[in-house]
Design an enzyme around this catalytic site. Structure first.
Site, PDB file in Angstrom:
ATOM      1  N   ASP A   7     -17.145 -23.773  14.677  1.00 19.62           N
ATOM      2  CA  ASP A   7     -15.709 -24.007  14.691  1.00 19.62           C
ATOM      3  C   ASP A   7     -15.340 -24.277  13.236  1.00 19.62           C
ATOM      4  O   ASP A   7     -15.762 -25.301  12.663  1.00 19.62           O
ATOM      5  CB  ASP A   7     -15.381 -25.216  15.571  1.00 19.62           C
ATOM      6  CG  ASP A   7     -13.884 -25.497  15.656  1.00 19.62           C
ATOM      7  OD1 ASP A   7     -13.138 -25.117  14.732  1.00 19.62           O
ATOM      8  OD2 ASP A   7     -13.451 -26.122  16.646  1.00 19.62           O
TER       9      ASP A   7
ATOM     10  N   TYR B 111       2.049 -17.907  11.040  1.00 23.43           N
ATOM     11  CA  TYR B 111       0.938 -17.021  10.715  1.00 23.43           C
ATOM     12  C   TYR B 111       1.086 -16.462   9.304  1.00 23.43           C
ATOM     13  O   TYR B 111       0.136 -16.469   8.510  1.00 23.43           O
ATOM     14  CB  TYR B 111       0.876 -15.880  11.736  1.00 23.43           C
ATOM     15  CG  TYR B 111      -0.197 -14.852  11.461  1.00 23.43           C
ATOM     16  CD1 TYR B 111      -1.529 -15.126  11.762  1.00 23.43           C
ATOM     17  CD2 TYR B 111       0.110 -13.607  10.924  1.00 23.43           C
ATOM     18  CE1 TYR B 111      -2.524 -14.193  11.522  1.00 23.43           C
ATOM     19  CE2 TYR B 111      -0.868 -12.668  10.687  1.00 23.43           C
ATOM     20  CZ  TYR B 111      -2.190 -12.966  10.988  1.00 23.43           C
ATOM     21  OH  TYR B 111      -3.170 -12.040  10.735  1.00 23.43           O
TER      22      TYR B 111
ATOM     23  N   THR C 104      -8.258  -4.596  17.580  1.00 20.70           N
ATOM     24  CA  THR C 104      -9.079  -5.720  18.006  1.00 20.70           C
ATOM     25  C   THR C 104      -8.295  -6.517  19.041  1.00 20.70           C
ATOM     26  O   THR C 104      -7.131  -6.225  19.323  1.00 20.70           O
ATOM     27  CB  THR C 104      -9.405  -6.649  16.819  1.00 20.70           C
ATOM     28  OG1 THR C 104      -8.181  -7.218  16.327  1.00 20.70           O
ATOM     29  CG2 THR C 104     -10.097  -5.884  15.691  1.00 20.70           C
TER      30      THR C 104
END
Length: 262
Positions: free
Chosen positions: A60, A152, A187
């Site tokens: 992580d 983002y 993806t």
């Protein structure tokens, strides 16, 4: 073949998509690879597919102890760390007034803090060796603004800025740092609904090459940046986006797209 002979790489987000494609390609080119991801079953499967040149560790990227474990795996299993590919990332859509603090913090922690912790972890080993390469996988959206993707986009601009600062900071130690900026890629992140064929490609009529990219195409550019062929490349931002970042088109004017490639 053999463009990464003798190199050891840590690749994050390596259980699927661009990360898995990069791990496979690096191993095919002679590298030993440590695959890191939170998707344990998928990551272990990719590592098993690659074989003795690969090892998987749960990573992580927000967890400094997980980074320490990944670095130890690289050192203990393969003898060092030459390359870090910060590929793990998440996306969050939504108008600015709809963004929650938890969603935004999670995105920034994975997309920005994660690469920072990765660099912090691998740099001592690279400095000791007097060489190394860090490749940060940013985005086309780290080169432009996009409506509905404010958090983002901010994270990918931040990663681009981090890249340039680290290039200055680490260059005197022989460490190169670059960012790769994919456009649309087929993806889970780039094609979450799993579209195929014409239904998928029609979304890319405004891209000069008029198609979505494949994970392997991004991996090839990452390979070049990580290899000794790019020995004088640092602080660079490389768009791998089918020409999307070249500009915008206006329907009806000469050269405007009239269709899409199959």
């Amino acid at each position: 073949m053999g463009r990464l002979d003798g190199k050891v790489a840590i690749i994050t987000g390596a259980a699927q998509g661009m990360g898995a494609a990069t791990a496979r390609l690096f191993a095919a080119e002679g590298a030993k690879v440590v695959l890191g991801d939170v998707l344990v079953d998928r990551g272990e499967a990719v590592a098993a597919e690659i074989g003795d040149a690969a090892v998987f560790t749960r990573l992580d990227v927000r967890d400094e102890s997980d980074w320490a474990t990944a670095a130890s795996a690289a050192q203990d299993r393969f003898g060092g760390i030459d390359i870090l590919v910060n590929n793990a990332g998440v996306m969050h859509w939504g108008a600015i007034e709809e963004l929650s603090i938890p969603d935004t913090e999670r995105l920034l922690d994975i997309n920005v803090l994660g690469p920072m912790l990765g660099a912090k972890t691998v740099v001592p080993s690279m400095k000791q060796a007097g060489k190394g390469v860090i490749v940060n996988i940013s985005s086309l959206d780290g080169l432009r603004g996009v409506n509905g993707l404010s958090a983002y986009t901010a994270s990918k601009w931040a990663l681009r800025g981090l890249t340039k600062s680290l290039a200055f900071e680490l260059g005197p130690s022989g460490i190169r740092v670059c960012s790769v900026h994919p456009g649309g890629v087929d993806t889970t992140l780039g094609n979450p609904t799993g579209q195929t064929g014409a239904a998928l490609q029609k979304n890319y009529v405004g891209v000069p090459l008029q198609r979505i990219g494949e994970p392997e195409e991004i991996a090839q550019v990452t390979l070049f940046v990580a290899s000794d062929e790019a020995s004088y490349l640092s602080g660079a931002e490389i768009a791998v986006d089918g020409g999307w970042s070249a500009g915008a088109y206006y329907p009806g004017l000469p050269g405007a797209p009239v269709g899409v490639h199959a």
